[in-house]
Design an enzyme around this catalytic site. Structure first.
Site, PDB file in Angstrom:
ATOM      1  N   THR A 187       1.043  -1.779   0.164  1.00 38.45           N
ATOM      2  CA  THR A 187       0.247  -0.228  -0.103  1.00 38.45           C
ATOM      3  C   THR A 187       0.840   1.163   0.276  1.00 38.45           C
ATOM      4  O   THR A 187       0.443   2.028  -0.117  1.00 38.45           O
ATOM      5  CB  THR A 187      -0.760   0.145   1.668  1.00 38.45           C
ATOM      6  OG1 THR A 187       0.214  -0.523   2.084  1.00 38.45           O
ATOM      7  CG2 THR A 187      -2.280  -0.337   1.357  1.00 38.45           C
ATOM      8  N   GLU A 273      -3.158  11.120   4.306  1.00 41.10           N
ATOM      9  CA  GLU A 273      -3.370  12.757   3.122  1.00 41.10           C
ATOM     10  C   GLU A 273      -5.087  13.350   4.547  1.00 41.10           C
ATOM     11  O   GLU A 273      -5.569  12.645   4.938  1.00 41.10           O
ATOM     12  CB  GLU A 273      -4.412  11.884   2.170  1.00 41.10           C
ATOM     13  CG  GLU A 273      -3.387  11.400   1.279  1.00 41.10           C
ATOM     14  CD  GLU A 273      -3.897  10.794  -0.044  1.00 41.10           C
ATOM     15  OE1 GLU A 273      -3.786  10.764  -1.469  1.00 41.10           O
ATOM     16  OE2 GLU A 273      -5.225  10.550   0.060  1.00 41.10           O
TER      17      GLU A 273
END
Length: 400
Positions: A187, A273
Site C-alpha cells: 500500500t 492524506e
C-alpha cells in the site's frame, strides 16, 4: 543505535539520487538507488489483483537472480492498467537504466507510482535516465526520497547502526505513502538498504515477517494500491559473517530491521492524506496475537473512530463498536479501554472521566488507544490517522 539524519544511502556502498524529468510540473519525479556491488535482495508485493507493470518486471529480475544492484523509479504515473504497452515500457525503463549505469538488466528493479491508467511518457523517461550522472559518485538520498513522493507532505527516512561480529552494520530506509494505505502490504513503497552480509532465503523470510508486524499494521483509508512494495538490498560490505537464522546475532539484525520498518510505517500513517494526528491502537489481553492484530486494525480502520479523533471527541462507543464488528469473539464484561492514561471503559461499562481532560488529550499529535480484552496474552499494535476534511479535498482532485 538510531542514526540521526541517516537514510537509505547511509549503509556502506549505497548511492541514491533524484531529479525532475518532466512527469510532474515542478517536483522531482525520477529517482535511482545503486549499490557498488551486487546486493542480495528480497521484496514483498501488493495483494491487489491489478498488479502494475513495474512490479512484474521487478519480480522477473528477482526470479532470475536474488542479486540486484540498482533501482529506477518514477512518480507521477503508476504505469498500472496499461496492458502490454505498459509491460514493455517497464522493461524499457529497466533496460535504459541498466545501460546508463553499466549493469545487466536483471540486476535492476523498476518501480512506478502515481495516476493509474495512463501510459508513461517514455520520451521524458528516457531523457531523464540518460541525464543520470555517474551513480557511484552521487550521494543525494534526499533527492531520491523526494522523487518517489506523490501526495506525501514530507520525506520519510530511518537509519540504525548495529554491532554484529565485532563490526558496525547499518540499515537505512526510505518510504513513500500517504493515501491508498491499508493492511495486507503493498500500500506504499519502501526501500531498505543494509551493508550486512545475509543469506538470501533468510533475508526474504526476515522481510516478510517484519512487514507483517509493521507495514501491514497501518491503514489510512482502507484502499490497497496496485503498485506498491517493500524492497530490501544487502550488499555485505560491512564485512560480517553471513547472517542467517543459525547466526547467534540474527535476533540483533531482526530487531534493527523491525526498528526501521516500524519507524517508516508510523511516518506513513502520520502523513495520511489530510491527517492531523497519528493514532496508535494497542490491544493486549487477547486470546492470540492474531486476534489482537484483527482488533487493532479494526479500530484504526474505523472512519467513525478516525472522525471522532479529528473532532477531539472522546466518543469511546465508536471504539467499542469497532471491536464488536471485528469478527473476533470477545467477552464484553472484561473489556477495558483507555485514551492515553484516561480510562473510559472498565469491565465493559462506562468509566467516569473528565470530558475536559479527554478533549485536551485528543488535541495531541499522537493519540494512543489502549484496549485490554482480559482474556489472554495476545498483543498487537496498529497505526493510523484521523480523518479530516482535507482528505476529501485531496482525493476529489487527485488527477488535476
Amino acid at each position: 543505535m538510531k542514526i540521526k539524519n541517516g537514510n537509505v544511502a547511509t549503509p556502506i556502498g549505497f548511492q541514491a539520487g533524484g531529479m525532475h524529468s518532466g512527469l510532474k510540473r515542478k517536483r522531482k519525479d525520477l529517482g535511482w538507488l545503486y549499490s557498488q556491488v551486487p546486493a542480495v535482495s528480497a521484496a514483498v508485493y501488493t495483494t491487489n489483483q491489478f498488479q502494475a507493470a513495474p512490479l512484474k518486471v521487478t519480480q522477473e529480475s528477482l526470479a532470475f537472480s536474488p542479486f540486484l544492484q540498482g533501482v529506477i523509479i518514477n512518480s507521477g504515473n503508476a504505469n498500472a492498467c496499461t496492458g502490454e504497452v505498459g509491460i514493455q515500457n517497464a522493461f524499457l525503463m529497466r533496460k535504459w537504466f541498466a545501460e546508463q549505469v553499466n549493469l545487466q538488466e536483471y540486476e535492476v528493479a523498476v518501480c512506478s507510482t502515481g495516476v493509474i491508467g495512463e501510459q508513461l511518457p517514455m520520451d521524458k523517461i528516457k531523457s531523464g535516465i540518460t541525464q543520470i550522472p555517474k551513480v557511484d559518485e552521487i550521494h543525494h538520498a534526499e533527492g531520491f526520497s523526494e522523487a518517489i513522493l506523490t501526495t506525501d507532505t514530507f520525506v520519510k527516512h530511518a537509519c540504525v547502526s548495529l554491532f554484529i561480529d565485532d563490526r558496525y552494520v547499518t540499515i537505512g530506509g526510505t518510504a513513500k505513502g500517504s493515501g491508498m494505505i491499508h493492511p495486507n502490504m503493498a500500500t506504499m513503497l519502501g526501500f531498505i538498504t543494509t551493508d550486512a552480509k545475509i543469506n538470501p532465503s533468510s533475508l526474504q523470510q526476515a522481510l516478510k515477517m517484519t512487514v507483517n508486524e509493521t507495514f501491514n499494521m497501518i491503514t489510512v483509508d482502507g484502499d490497497t494500491s496496485t503498485n506498491d512494495m517493500v524492497l530490501i538490498m544487502a550488499n555485505g560490505l560491512a564485512g560480517n559473517q553471513e547472517l542467517s537464522e543459525s547466526h547467534p546475532e540474527w535476533p540483533v539484525f531482526l530487531e534493527g530491521l523491525k526498528e526501521i520498518c516500524t519507524s517508516l510505517a508510523k511516518q506513513i500513517a502520520r502523513d495520511g492524506e489530510g491527517a492531523t494526528k497519528l493514532v496508535e491502537a494497542h490491544v493486549y489481553g487477547a486470546k492470540s496475537s492474531i486476534d489482537a492484530k484483527i482488533i487493532s486494525k479494526s479500530i484504526i480502520g474505523s472512519n467513525l473512530v478516525k472522525a471522532a479523533i479529528f473532532g477531539e471527541d472522546a466518543n469511546w462507543g465508536r471504539i467499542v463498536n469497532a471491536i464488536g464488528y471485528s469478527g473476533v469473539i470477545v467477552n464484553p464484561d472484561l473489556l477495558t479501554v483507555s485514551l492515553g492514561e484516561i480510562k473510559v471503559v472498565e469491565n465493559g461499562l462506562p468509566a467516569p472521566f473528565s470530558e475536559v481532560e479527554a478533549k485536551q488529550y485528543l488535541q495531541s499529535e499522537t493519540i494512543q488507544i489502549f484496549v485490554d480484552l482480559g482474556e489472554g496474552h495476545g498483543a498487537a499494535t496498529a497505526w493510523g490517522c484521523d480523518l479530516s476534511y482535507d482528505y476529501v479535498k485531496i482525493n476529489a482532485s487527485y488527477r488535476t
